[in-house]
Scaffold this active site. Structure first.
Site, PDB file in Angstrom:
ATOM      1  N   GLY A  22      -7.554 -16.084  -0.189  1.00 28.87           N
ATOM      2  CA  GLY A  22      -6.228 -16.111   0.814  1.00 28.87           C
ATOM      3  C   GLY A  22      -5.766 -14.604   0.789  1.00 28.87           C
ATOM      4  CE  LYS A  62      -9.365  -2.474   2.728  1.00 26.08           C
ATOM      5  NZ  LYS A  62      -9.218  -2.710   1.408  1.00 26.08           N
ATOM      6  CD  GLU A  86      -5.478   2.344  -1.693  1.00 27.20           C
ATOM      7  OE1 GLU A  86      -5.309   3.557  -1.740  1.00 27.20           O
ATOM      8  OE2 GLU A  86      -6.131   2.143  -2.565  1.00 27.20           O
ATOM      9  CG  PHE A  87     -11.432   0.668  -0.999  1.00 32.62           C
ATOM     10  CD1 PHE A  87     -12.214  -0.225  -0.376  1.00 32.62           C
ATOM     11  CD2 PHE A  87     -11.490   2.135  -0.807  1.00 32.62           C
ATOM     12  CE1 PHE A  87     -13.077   0.361   0.494  1.00 32.62           C
ATOM     13  CE2 PHE A  87     -12.171   2.666   0.175  1.00 32.62           C
ATOM     14  CZ  PHE A  87     -12.837   1.707   0.846  1.00 32.62           C
ATOM     15  CB  VAL A 117      -0.819   0.186   1.231  1.00 29.92           C
ATOM     16  CG1 VAL A 117      -1.763   1.409   1.416  1.00 29.92           C
ATOM     17  CG2 VAL A 117      -2.121  -1.189   0.828  1.00 29.92           C
ATOM     18  CE  LYS A 136      -9.342  -5.250  -8.739  1.00 28.49           C
ATOM     19  NZ  LYS A 136      -9.761  -4.082  -9.015  1.00 28.49           N
ATOM     20  CB  CYS A 156      -6.851  -7.873   2.581  1.00 24.62           C
ATOM     21  SG  CYS A 156      -5.489  -6.655   2.090  1.00 24.62           S
ATOM     22  CG  PHE A 194     -14.975 -10.631  -6.111  1.00 27.50           C
ATOM     23  CD1 PHE A 194     -14.300  -9.635  -6.619  1.00 27.50           C
ATOM     24  CD2 PHE A 194     -14.589 -11.488  -4.951  1.00 27.50           C
ATOM     25  CE1 PHE A 194     -12.922  -9.510  -6.084  1.00 27.50           C
ATOM     26  CE2 PHE A 194     -13.045 -10.973  -4.352  1.00 27.50           C
ATOM     27  CZ  PHE A 194     -12.445  -9.979  -5.109  1.00 27.50           C
TER      28      PHE A 194
END
Ligand SMILES: NC(=O)c1ccc[n+]([C@@H]2O[C@H](COP(=O)([O-])OP(=O)(O)OC[C@H]3O[C@@H](n4cnc5c(N)ncnc54)[C@H](O)[C@@H]3O)[C@@H](O)[C@H]2O)c1
Length: 436
Positions: free
Chosen positions: A263, A210, A154-155, A11, A157, A266, A255
């Site tokens: 896994g 979040k 923070e989003f 991040v 990936k 996060c 998704f």
């Protein structure tokens, strides 16, 4: 505009590089001397597509700097972003010691107004703890210095981090201070051009947003894994069910993939931490407890299928394709491959492994209980079965004829449902997917 980012991991480094790229003067701090030394010598500590180019460009332009000394990088900065790790503690709650250490150091060293922004994923109430910790340190110094706190989760990936940061779906800013709000808006202003949306809210709601987002995504995965397991019992195919489900705009297509369980750094820890937050307030988050249980069982499904197929003959060799928790990253944290390999080795199988990028990371975790191979072809030589664990692009269209010639027996356990059963059966392979 000058900012400092504390914690130069996934991040911190991505945030630092991307903000530098739009003109902010950024210093990324880390207590890991080797990491900072490496970065000062152009070595990127993680595999993330596009990151190396953007770091190099901004170091050369003099906008991105690296240091181990937070205390020397607080003057004249508008904001300090905390992006250190928040791993699970023994009881599953987020371990906040690293966040607290940073807050302490900021309080000990700051000399002028600052916005202290928590970017790490932290439980509700952490920004208040950050504020109190900084104030305590200022009081010890008898220093009357103004500061504000904000939450800016923070989003991004992993594997698509640069794209996510540069073109975010949303930027969540939680603060009760107008001054902090203006500072953060000016930092994120360049991304306006990309049509992003800032969502302002109070600090607590931002912190919870979040966790709610990650828990929702984990829930979709566990839900689909349960439906996949049911598909096997009733004779349905999860790929058809997913197509039928996802075409409903209220549900959406993303998704909805069944597989070997989620896994990464996060989802597992954030689901655990939110359950823990509920418990600490006397509230049981029943759905999320089930999400975690389903996931733990799902991580065993592929190894179970392999053991079941080979019954008592465990002297077989299994080729594992893919080790990282998902493609386009070398992150091995909580990767399902670890559990699958442990189970196969424990049952007596010989396991040969290959991953296009995560081999070095994986070696630290998996050690010498497997045979490390240089290519996917090397793994299948004299193997009895292939277990596809991570759907890297290079595994998507294998040269089945060549592979068949190298293998002893021809079985494919497709942990990500990326192959067509009919095609493989035509070529003489026995095929097992998840929920098909
Ligand atoms: N990895 C992701 O995809 C992702 C996405 C969104 C949010 N997050 C959240 O962001 C936070 C950071 O995650 P990450 O994956 O980048 O972690 P990471 O483990 O990759 O990096 C954390 C870094 O912080 C450093 N650090 C620890 N204490 C420090 C201190 N006192 N001063 C300076 N540096 C210090 C560590 O040495 C490490 O390099 C976590 O809370 C995580 O949940 C992660």
């Amino acid at each position: 505009m000058k900012i400092t980012i504390v914690g130069t991991g996934y991040v911190g480094l991505v945030t630092g590089a991307c903000l530098a790229d739009v003109g902010v003067q950024v210093t990324c701090i880390d207590i890991d001397k080797n990491k900072i030394e490496g970065l000062l010598n152009g070595i990127i500590p993680i595999y993330e597509p596009g990151l190396e180019t953007i770091v190099k460009r901004n170091v050369e332009a003099g906008r991105l700097h690296f240091s181990t000394k937070l205390s020397e990088n607080l003057d004249d900065v508008k904001a300090v972003f905390i992006a250190v790790g928040t791993p699970p503690g023994e009881d599953g709650s987020a371990d906040l010691q690293y966040v607290k250490n940073v807050a302490r150091e900021v309080g000990q060293s700051m000399n002028g107004y600052l916005v202290v922004v928590t970017k790490s994923t932290v439980p509700v109430g952490t920004s208040i703890m950050v504020r109190d910790t900084i104030q305590e340190e200022l009081d010890k110094r008898n220093a009357e210095i103004e500061f504000d706190v904000a939450s800016n989760p923070e989003f991004l990936k992993e594997g698509a981090a640069i794209e996510d940061f540069m073109k975010p779906d949303r930027v969540v800013i939680g603060t009760d201070s107008q001054r902090a709000r203006e500072v953060l808006e000016s930092i994120y202003k360049p991304f306006q051009l990309n049509g992003y949306r800032i969502i302002h809210m109070d600090i607590i709601s931002a912190e919870l947003t979040k966790y709610a987002a990650n828990s929702m995504l984990a829930t979709r995965i566990s839900f689909m894994n349960e439906i996949a397991n049911l598909c096997e019992l009733v004779g349905a195919d999860i790929n058809y069910v997913r197509a039928g489900l996802g075409s409903d705009p209220r549900i959406g297509k993303k998704f909805l993939y069944s597989g070997v369980g989620y896994g990464g750094s996060c989802f597992p820890k954030d689901v655990k931490a939110l359950v823990r937050t509920g418990k600490s307030l006397g509230y049981e988050l029943k759905i999320l407890e089930a999400v975690e249980q389903v996931n733990n069982l799902q991580k065993e499904v592929l190894a179970y299928k392999i053991k079941d197929y080979f019954k008592d003959d465990k002297k077989k060799t299994i080729a594992i394709w893919g080790l990282s928790f998902k493609p386009n990253t070398d992150d091995m944290r909580e990767a399902p491959s670890i559990e699958i390999i442990n189970q196969l080795v424990e049952a007596g199988f010989t396991v040969k492994v290959f991953d296009p990028v995560a081999m070095e990371e994986a070696k630290h975790i998996i050690g010498d209980k497997v045979i490390w191979c240089e290519t996917s072809f090397e793994t299948v030589k004299d193997a009895d079965a292939i277990a596809l664990v991570t759907e890297w692009n290079e595994f998507k269209f294998p040269e089945w004829d060549r592979i068949k010639g190298l293998m002893k027996t021809h079985v494919v356990f497709d942990g990500r449902n990326i192959y067509e059963r009919e095609r493989l059966e035509e070529k003489g392979f026995t095929y097992f997917g998840i929920g098909r």
